[in-house]
Design an enzyme around this catalytic site. Structure first.
Site, mmCIF file in Angstrom:
data_model
loop_
_atom_site.group_PDB
_atom_site.id
_atom_site.type_symbol
_atom_site.label_atom_id
_atom_site.label_comp_id
_atom_site.label_asym_id
_atom_site.label_seq_id
_atom_site.Cartn_x
_atom_site.Cartn_y
_atom_site.Cartn_z
ATOM 1 N N LYS A 120 -20.998 34.244 57.450
ATOM 2 C CA LYS A 120 -21.638 34.327 56.139
ATOM 3 C C LYS A 120 -23.030 34.897 56.295
ATOM 4 O O LYS A 120 -23.664 34.721 57.342
ATOM 5 C CB LYS A 120 -21.755 32.926 55.520
HETATM 6 N N1 GLU Z 1 -17.769 35.450 49.473
HETATM 7 C C1 GLU Z 1 -16.369 35.243 49.244
HETATM 8 C C2 GLU Z 1 -15.960 33.871 49.767
HETATM 9 O O1 GLU Z 1 -16.766 32.979 49.887
HETATM 10 C C3 GLU Z 1 -15.513 36.388 49.771
HETATM 11 C C4 GLU Z 1 -15.589 36.623 51.241
HETATM 12 C C5 GLU Z 1 -14.888 37.875 51.707
HETATM 13 O O2 GLU Z 1 -14.206 38.500 50.916
HETATM 14 O O3 GLU Z 1 -15.050 38.184 52.884
HETATM 15 O O4 GLU Z 1 -14.804 33.625 50.008
#
Ligand code: GLU
Length: 414
Positions: free
Chosen positions: A105
């Site tokens: 993240k």
């Molecule tokens: N930010 C989104 C999540 O928390 C999508 C992550 C992604 O598509 O890599 O799942």
């Protein structure tokens, strides 16, 4: 509302699950820490000629199952610990959805609502260039999250391609269609939430055509979750954004509220609705409650006032471990974030596969694959829930941790 440290929360959830499944202590030890956390300070030329330095992070938790994957958020309250927690949750989310990815993240401390488009672009390019040393299509594939969308993904992809001197669309997902985005990605998270809702409702005997639904948060995930639930025949009686909530027992036309918000910047003030606070919204009587805002919304303070039977976590980490316990005791089924909102990263996976193959699928193909993936993930969590006589969160953790553990064992990490 009491604020919980999200990383502490992620560790508590892991500990609880480790105990329940008698997890190998060596595996447990490894899973407690991100493999790598990068902190970057990004200087940005502001429109007024001054230079401002923004701090950002990228946390890579575990890559036993495949390259790291996870979004990037822009928010004034971003902290390193929050980003670390979110990277842990991404590991579980990818594993629950059976995707060949690990979890990561990113986050930047900033308030994009007070910045010009040019400033946001310069910050996005600067941040991505700073983390480019650890990302890439085979290493770590970012995507959107809170306050980032296709626009930022396009800048990220362009910046990375500029650094490499050739086009690398597979380095980021959630891109606009003309530069290698996937059909169905924009609405994927909300669509996945509604599929999880459909499956959960079946198990609880809730008839969707008679169900009242309340959605907290009206960004990409909240809007699409509300839209697809109303397409299933549900009545959307409560909605909110960061400025406040609106309630009408007769139900809202979600697209009309969306158009109102586009014009006014908020849904507060929508005609023919009672104005309520975000706290009041969560406690409204409804059959299905869908928190799609930020962490720490359902806590030990308000959990016993939640009146819905089914909670679908569109947001990441909206329920604290204490609140989980209270909801479980009162018979509320919580479909946890790592399952309920896994539709987003799943279509991100489809996008990445299309980028690597340079062969693009139709919307029907994407939606059909997403539906099947979500149903399979839901059912395997539900079977585990019955087998362990626990709640859906612990069941999802058990499924995820089993997959990650198996990969770690085969690779010889433990
Ligand atoms: N930010 C989104 C999540 O928390 C999508 C992550 C992604 O598509 O890599 O799942």
């Amino acid at each position: 509302m009491s604020e919980r440290n999200p990383y502490q929360m992620a560790l508590e959830q892991l500990d609880k699950c480790a105990k329940m499944m008698k997890l190998d202590p060596n595996v447990h030890e490894i899973l407690k820490y991100p493999k790598r956390v990068l902190c970057v300070n990004v200087p940005v030329k502001m429109d007024d000629g001054t230079v401002k330095v923004f701090q950002g992070f990228r946390s890579q938790h575990n890559d036993a199952l495949g390259p790291f994957k996870g979004g990037i958020r822009y928010h004034p309250n971003v902290t390193m610990e929050e980003v670390m927690a979110l990277s842990v949750w991404m590991t579980w989310k990818c594993a629950v959805a059976a995707l060949p990815y690990g979890g990561s993240k990113g986050g930047v401390i900033c308030n994009p609502k007070e910045m010009s488009v040019g400033e946001i672009e310069r910050l996005s390019r600067g941040y991505f260039s700073a983390i480019s040393v650890i990302v890439g299509p085979d290493r770590d594939i970012p995507a959107g999250d809170v306050n980032t969308s296709g626009r930022e993904m396009a800048w990220f992809m362009d910046e990375y391609s500029r650094l490499r001197t050739y086009n690398v669309p597979g380095t980021v997902t959630g891109k606009p269609l003309p530069i290698g985005g996937s059909e169905g990605r924009v609405e994927a998270t909300g669509k996945g939430v509604s599929i999880a809702g459909r499956e959960g409702a079946k198990k609880l005997g809730i008839e969707l055509r008679r169900a009242d639904v309340v959605v907290q948060g009206f960004g990409n995930v909240g809007y699409h979750s509300a839209k697809f639930m109303s397409e299933f025949g549900c009545k959307i009686t409560g909605l909110s954004d960061s400025k406040g909530g609106i309630y009408n027992p007769k139900g809202f036309n979600v697209d009309e509220v969306f158009r109102f918000k586009e014009k006014k910047g908020t849904l507060v003030g929508y005609p023919d609705a009672k104005e309520i606070t975000n706290e009041e919204l969560l406690e409204r009587k409804c059959d299905i409650l869908i928190p799609c805002a930020l962490e720490n919304q359902i806590t030990e303070e308000n959990a016993h006032r939640i009146k819905s039977r089914l909670v679908l976590e569109g947001a990441n980490g909206p329920t604290t471990p204490e609140a989980d316990e209270i909801l479980h005791q009162s018979g509320v089924m919580v479909v946890p974030d790592i399952l309920a909102n896994a539709g987003g990263v799943s279509v991100s996976y489809f996008e990445w596969v299309q980028n690597l193959q340079n062969y693009y699928w139709s919307r029907e193909e994407v939606n059909d694959k997403l539906d099947r993936l979500m149903v399979k993930a839901f059912n395997s969590v539900y079977e585990t829930y019955l087998r362990y006589e626990t709640d859906m969160r612990m069941a999802a953790y058990i499924c995820a941790i089993n997959r990650v553990t198996e990969a770690m064992r085969i690779r010889g990490w433990v």
